[in-house]
Scaffold this motif. Structure first.
Motif, PDB file in Angstrom:
ATOM      1  N   THR A 140       0.839  -1.198   0.000  1.00 16.93           N
ATOM      2  CA  THR A 140       0.000   0.000   0.000  1.00 16.93           C
ATOM      3  C   THR A 140       0.872   1.245   0.000  1.00 16.93           C
ATOM      4  O   THR A 140       2.007   1.227   0.486  1.00 16.93           O
ATOM      5  CB  THR A 140      -0.939   0.065   1.211  1.00 16.93           C
ATOM      6  N   ARG A 141       0.333   2.313  -0.567  1.00 15.83           N
ATOM      7  CA  ARG A 141       0.957   3.645  -0.502  1.00 15.83           C
ATOM      8  C   ARG A 141      -0.092   4.598   0.044  1.00 15.83           C
ATOM      9  O   ARG A 141      -1.143   4.781  -0.552  1.00 15.83           O
ATOM     10  CB  ARG A 141       1.414   4.097  -1.894  1.00 15.83           C
ATOM     11  N   ASN A 142       0.192   5.147   1.227  1.00 15.69           N
ATOM     12  CA  ASN A 142      -0.762   6.033   1.916  1.00 15.69           C
ATOM     13  C   ASN A 142      -2.124   5.350   2.060  1.00 15.69           C
ATOM     14  O   ASN A 142      -3.181   5.928   1.782  1.00 15.69           O
ATOM     15  CB  ASN A 142      -0.895   7.357   1.168  1.00 15.69           C
ATOM     16  N   LEU A 171       9.362   2.381  -7.025  1.00 16.13           N
ATOM     17  CA  LEU A 171       8.697   3.614  -6.616  1.00 16.13           C
ATOM     18  C   LEU A 171       9.575   4.820  -6.885  1.00 16.13           C
ATOM     19  O   LEU A 171      10.783   4.688  -7.131  1.00 16.13           O
ATOM     20  CB  LEU A 171       8.342   3.578  -5.136  1.00 16.13           C
ATOM     21  N   PRO A 173      10.137   8.084  -4.581  1.00 17.97           N
ATOM     22  CA  PRO A 173       9.764   8.647  -3.279  1.00 17.97           C
ATOM     23  C   PRO A 173       9.297  10.088  -3.351  1.00 17.97           C
ATOM     24  O   PRO A 173       9.908  10.920  -4.021  1.00 17.97           O
ATOM     25  CB  PRO A 173      11.066   8.528  -2.465  1.00 17.97           C
ATOM     26  N   LYS A 174       8.201  10.371  -2.670  1.00 15.87           N
ATOM     27  CA  LYS A 174       7.674  11.717  -2.478  1.00 15.87           C
ATOM     28  C   LYS A 174       7.635  11.995  -0.979  1.00 15.87           C
ATOM     29  O   LYS A 174       7.262  11.109  -0.190  1.00 15.87           O
ATOM     30  CB  LYS A 174       6.277  11.847  -3.078  1.00 15.87           C
ATOM     31  N   ASP A 177       5.205  10.359   1.925  1.00 10.22           N
ATOM     32  CA  ASP A 177       4.561   9.101   1.549  1.00 10.22           C
ATOM     33  C   ASP A 177       4.890   8.008   2.561  1.00 10.22           C
ATOM     34  O   ASP A 177       6.009   7.935   3.091  1.00 10.22           O
ATOM     35  CB  ASP A 177       5.024   8.649   0.167  1.00 10.22           C
ATOM     36  N   TYR A 179       4.680   3.828   2.859  1.00 11.47           N
ATOM     37  CA  TYR A 179       4.472   2.558   2.168  1.00 11.47           C
ATOM     38  C   TYR A 179       4.379   1.429   3.203  1.00 11.47           C
ATOM     39  O   TYR A 179       5.016   1.483   4.262  1.00 11.47           O
ATOM     40  CB  TYR A 179       5.615   2.275   1.207  1.00 11.47           C
ATOM     41  N   THR A 195       6.068  -0.994   7.722  1.00 15.99           N
ATOM     42  CA  THR A 195       5.925   0.289   7.037  1.00 15.99           C
ATOM     43  C   THR A 195       7.281   0.937   6.770  1.00 15.99           C
ATOM     44  O   THR A 195       8.261   0.682   7.476  1.00 15.99           O
ATOM     45  CB  THR A 195       5.055   1.263   7.847  1.00 15.99           C
ATOM     46  N   GLU A 197       8.570   4.959   5.609  1.00 20.48           N
ATOM     47  CA  GLU A 197       8.109   6.333   5.391  1.00 20.48           C
ATOM     48  C   GLU A 197       9.178   7.150   4.700  1.00 20.48           C
ATOM     49  O   GLU A 197      10.372   7.055   5.031  1.00 20.48           O
ATOM     50  CB  GLU A 197       7.735   6.987   6.724  1.00 20.48           C
ATOM     51  N   VAL A 198       8.764   7.937   3.727  1.00 25.98           N
ATOM     52  CA  VAL A 198       9.690   8.827   3.026  1.00 25.98           C
ATOM     53  C   VAL A 198       9.931  10.047   3.903  1.00 25.98           C
ATOM     54  O   VAL A 198       9.055  10.882   4.094  1.00 25.98           O
ATOM     55  CB  VAL A 198       9.121   9.262   1.658  1.00 25.98           C
TER      56      VAL A 198
END
Length: 236
Positions: A140-142, A171, A173-174, A177, A179, A195, A197-198
């Motif tokens: 999943t993303r967000n 991916l 990365p933003k 975000d 994941y 999880t 996290e960016v």
């Protein structure tokens, strides 16, 4: 000690001598259970070939620079070997169905490269220590399911009779975000999430702020010193 776990493993090894008189260890493994099966061949600890029963074909996994191999009718022979393995498994268990032991998986998630905003990267979800050899992996993303850019490796047998595999997600990365790699297995009461996290610091921001504050403080000190110097001269 390797646990059998109601599976049968047929292993064939051979020592091959090359013209240079060096020895190479070649191994073939056929594994079967009530729920799954695997056929793999390797040399000197590296896998050369395995059978993908879901697609009905054999897969050579040697690197591109290695000498090409030919294994005629590999898939058909593997199917015959799997039937023999399951027949022997029935003989081993006396034809009685027994509940399979279950080992819950452990998982971890990490990036292939150091995270950089807007640069292509790959997330890796490593899942290990599970039995029987079947897991479901969801990305999943967000909190939104992701399927594009997702791949799943074959099942790798561990020395203790459990299995491992890898799932990859491509991916870009933003900032902000989040994941998640979620694993489902028959030995788990609920999905097992991990999880990533960016959270990337902008390069050089801390040093720039520090230098800016130092420069401002220095200029202020010069200005204050000049003021008192002029005021002292006027008083004289």
């Amino acid at each position: 000690m390797i646990r059998m776990k109601l599976c049968l493993i047929l292993i064939c090894t051979a020592w091959l001598h090359t013209e240079a008189k060096s020895r190479h260890r070649v191994i073939g493994v056929t594994l079967c259970s009530d729920t799954d099966g695997e056929v793999m061949y390797g040399s000197n600890g590296d896998e050369m070939y395995h059978v993908d029963f879901s697609t009905g074909k054999g897969v050579f996994t040697l690197p591109p620079f290695s000498d090409p191999l030919s294994y005629p009718r590999a898939y058909e022979r593997s199917v015959v070997g799997m039937d023999i393995c399951k027949d022997r498994l029935k003989s081993y268990t006396g034809g009685h169905s027994k509940p399979e032991p279950r080992d819950a998986p452990q998982s971890s998630i990490y990036s292939e490269d150091d995270a950089e905003l807007d640069s292509k990267n790959t997330l890796i979800c490593h899942i290990t220590g599970f039995y029987p050899p079947h897991v479901e992996v969801t990305w999943t993303r967000n909190n939104v399911n992701v399927t594009d850019g997702v791949s799943l490796s074959r099942y790798y047998p561990n020395d203790d009779g459990t299995f491992s595999l890898f799932s990859h997600l491509s991916l870009i990365p933003k900032l902000g975000d989040v994941y998640s790699c979620s694993v489902e297995h028959t030995a788990l009461d609920r999905p097992l999430p991990r999880t990533w996290e960016v959270d990337v610091e902008l390069p050089g921001v801390g040093a720039s702020v520090f230098c800016g504050v130092g420069l401002a403080g220095g200029l202020l000190g010069v200005a204050v010193g000049t003021f008192f110097l002029i005021k002292g001269n006027n008083c004289n």
